[in-house]
Design a protein around this motif. Structure first.
Motif, PDB file in Angstrom:
ATOM      1  N   MET A  30      21.556  12.457   6.250  1.00  0.00           N
ATOM      2  CA  MET A  30      20.228  11.965   6.679  1.00  0.00           C
ATOM      3  C   MET A  30      19.182  12.362   5.640  1.00  0.00           C
ATOM      4  O   MET A  30      19.099  13.514   5.253  1.00  0.00           O
ATOM      5  N   GLY A  31      18.416  11.370   5.227  1.00  0.00           N
ATOM      6  CA  GLY A  31      17.396  11.653   4.216  1.00  0.00           C
ATOM      7  C   GLY A  31      16.255  12.472   4.805  1.00  0.00           C
ATOM      8  O   GLY A  31      15.992  12.429   6.000  1.00  0.00           O
ATOM      9  N   LEU A  32      15.615  13.207   3.927  1.00  0.00           N
ATOM     10  CA  LEU A  32      14.435  13.976   4.318  1.00  0.00           C
ATOM     11  C   LEU A  32      13.321  12.996   4.665  1.00  0.00           C
ATOM     12  O   LEU A  32      12.557  13.184   5.598  1.00  0.00           O
ATOM     13  N   LEU A  33      13.256  11.931   3.861  1.00  0.00           N
ATOM     14  CA  LEU A  33      12.280  10.862   4.086  1.00  0.00           C
ATOM     15  C   LEU A  33      13.038   9.545   4.158  1.00  0.00           C
ATOM     16  O   LEU A  33      13.889   9.272   3.308  1.00  0.00           O
ATOM     17  N   ARG A  34      12.741   8.763   5.169  1.00  0.00           N
ATOM     18  CA  ARG A  34      13.339   7.437   5.246  1.00  0.00           C
ATOM     19  C   ARG A  34      12.228   6.436   5.512  1.00  0.00           C
ATOM     20  O   ARG A  34      11.417   6.613   6.422  1.00  0.00           O
ATOM     21  N   VAL A  35      12.191   5.417   4.669  1.00  0.00           N
ATOM     22  CA  VAL A  35      11.183   4.373   4.776  1.00  0.00           C
ATOM     23  C   VAL A  35      11.925   3.105   5.139  1.00  0.00           C
ATOM     24  O   VAL A  35      12.888   2.742   4.469  1.00  0.00           O
ATOM     25  N   GLU A  36      11.514   2.454   6.219  1.00  0.00           N
ATOM     26  CA  GLU A  36      12.243   1.263   6.672  1.00  0.00           C
ATOM     27  C   GLU A  36      11.313   0.070   6.809  1.00  0.00           C
ATOM     28  O   GLU A  36      10.426   0.067   7.667  1.00  0.00           O
ATOM     29  N   GLY A  37      11.499  -0.908   5.949  1.00  0.00           N
ATOM     30  CA  GLY A  37      10.782  -2.188   6.063  1.00  0.00           C
ATOM     31  C   GLY A  37       9.268  -2.079   6.018  1.00  0.00           C
ATOM     32  O   GLY A  37       8.563  -2.804   6.708  1.00  0.00           O
ATOM     33  N   LEU A  38       8.779  -1.177   5.183  1.00  0.00           N
ATOM     34  CA  LEU A  38       7.335  -0.942   5.112  1.00  0.00           C
ATOM     35  C   LEU A  38       6.621  -2.119   4.436  1.00  0.00           C
ATOM     36  O   LEU A  38       7.081  -2.634   3.412  1.00  0.00           O
ATOM     37  N   ALA A  39       5.491  -2.534   5.004  1.00  0.00           N
ATOM     38  CA  ALA A  39       4.738  -3.647   4.421  1.00  0.00           C
ATOM     39  C   ALA A  39       3.248  -3.439   4.628  1.00  0.00           C
ATOM     40  O   ALA A  39       2.820  -2.837   5.617  1.00  0.00           O
ATOM     41  N   LYS A  40       2.473  -3.906   3.640  1.00  0.00           N
ATOM     42  CA  LYS A  40       1.004  -3.831   3.755  1.00  0.00           C
ATOM     43  C   LYS A  40       0.358  -4.964   2.961  1.00  0.00           C
ATOM     44  O   LYS A  40       0.640  -5.154   1.779  1.00  0.00           O
ATOM     45  N   ASN A  41      -0.512  -5.700   3.625  1.00  0.00           N
ATOM     46  CA  ASN A  41      -1.296  -6.736   2.941  1.00  0.00           C
ATOM     47  C   ASN A  41      -2.748  -6.285   2.880  1.00  0.00           C
ATOM     48  O   ASN A  41      -3.248  -5.658   3.807  1.00  0.00           O
ATOM     49  N   PHE A  42      -3.399  -6.649   1.781  1.00  0.00           N
ATOM     50  CA  PHE A  42      -4.860  -6.520   1.705  1.00  0.00           C
ATOM     51  C   PHE A  42      -5.374  -7.945   1.583  1.00  0.00           C
ATOM     52  O   PHE A  42      -5.329  -8.508   0.482  1.00  0.00           O
ATOM     53  N   GLY A  43      -5.812  -8.554   2.655  1.00  0.00           N
ATOM     54  CA  GLY A  43      -6.203  -9.968   2.620  1.00  0.00           C
ATOM     55  C   GLY A  43      -5.001 -10.774   2.181  1.00  0.00           C
ATOM     56  O   GLY A  43      -3.922 -10.685   2.771  1.00  0.00           O
TER      57      GLY A  43
END
Ligand code: ATP
Length: 310
Positions: free
Chosen positions: A1-14
């Motif tokens: 198990m990772g210390l940090l796991r990022v799953e499907g992260l998304a961000k729009n600015f406009g």
């Protein structure tokens, strides 16, 4: 198990898709490099992981727990070093460290003890009593790094920690980070410096336009090119092109082409001398051939068609 796991992260600015659904993991005792050009989405990713920005989609897990379920606990697990310095210029180096220690929940005595340790580890003991405004750029970067470490976080997020400093300052910081890693800290390291990613990071994720295009160890990424050698041909390519050369694409992959230079990777595991023979028999007068190990820049070129070098 990772210390940090990022799953499907998304961000729009406009209309801008700053981060376009990315997933990866950082394990204890490894340096994971997020490598990409300016504007690729590295800072936005770090800001979402540290809770500074709310993602449009996706999840962040720290130490196995969903960040959102207990943000305070998640923050206790991580140290964040932002790209912009977060220092009080009028305060001394020691005062800055102690201040961040108190914010991280340490007692005054603990904060003092930890500041002393960090000043020593960062080779800043002699300047501990001077105001930060009198520090060099590299010294400020080191104190900035120290400020994230008072509470001994198992996970460290570093956003381009060596930007704009001299080679000596950079070497100091890289050495310090290497020692943290050896002590078991998991490190997410963003950079647009190829050499840093190549020499420092155990695994590298290549990011461009908010997407993770490839991920792996340097060796794994090099193998994506189809071999461990790249050939650089110099010739006049104005009136001829690899498309017109019989059988060329079965044996080589073009990484970059200009009027006077062609960079290719050999496909399959053929002997370099056989590859060279093929290249010298091309229907174009070759002025020079260089053979080299593929760099991350070659990998980036293949993935994006662009050069990562500035
Ligand atoms: P750099 O190395 O230059 O910091 P980066 O890889 O960290 O680049 P980001 O800062 O994450 O990239 O930016 C990704 C994209 O999102 C860029 O196109 C940027 O202009 C845009 N962006 C970032 N923050 C904002 C914001 N607050 N408002 C609007 N657009 C933003």
């Amino acid at each position: 198990m990772g210390l940090l796991r990022v799953e499907g992260l998304a961000k729009n600015f406009g209309a801008i898709r700053a981060v376009d659904i990315i997933s990866f993991e950082v394990r204890a005792g490894e340096i994971y490099g997020l490598l990409g050009p300016n504007g690729a989405g590295k800072t936005t990713t770090i800001s979402m992981i540290s809770g500074l920005l709310k993602p449009d989609a996706g999840e962040v897990f720290v130490g196995g727990a969903r960040f959102g379920s207990d943000p305070q606990q998640a923050k206790r697990h991580m140290g964040v070093v932002p790209q912009d310095l977060a220092l009080y210029e009028e305060l001394t180096g020691r005062e800055n460290l102690e201040f961040w220690g108190r914010l991280a929940g340490l007692s005054a005595v603990e904060a003092k003890r930890r500041a002393t340790e960090l000043l020593e580890a960062l080779a800043l003991t002699e300047r501990a009593r001077d105001a930060v405004k009198t520090y060099s750029g590299g010294m400020k970067r080191r104190i900035n790094l120290g400020c994230a470490l008072l509470h001994r976080p198992p996970l460290l997020l570093l956003d381009e920690p060596t930007v704009g400093i001299d080679p000596q300052g950079r070497a100091n910081i890289l050495e310090f980070i290497g020692r943290l890693r050896t002590g078991g800290t998991g490190i997410l390291y963003t950079t647009h410096y190829l050499e840093e990613a190549e020499s420092l990071c155990h695994r590298i994720g290549i990011i461009d336009h908010g997407r993770l295009l490839a991920e792996g160890t340097l060796k794994e990424l090099q193998e994506r090119l189809g071999g461990d050698r790249v050939f650089v041909l110099e010739a006049d390519f104005k009136d001829t092109s690899p498309e017109a050369w019989d059988g060329f694409h079965e044996r080589f992959r073009v990484l970059q082409k200009s009027e006077c230079q062609l960079v290719v990777a050999a496909l399959g595991s053929r002997d370099p001398s056989a590859c060279l023979k093929d290249l010298l028999n091309l229907p174009v007068r070759i002025a020079n051939v260089m053979v080299k190990r593929p760099s991350l820049n070659d990998v980036f070129l293949q993935l994006t068609g662009r050069d990562l070098r500035e």
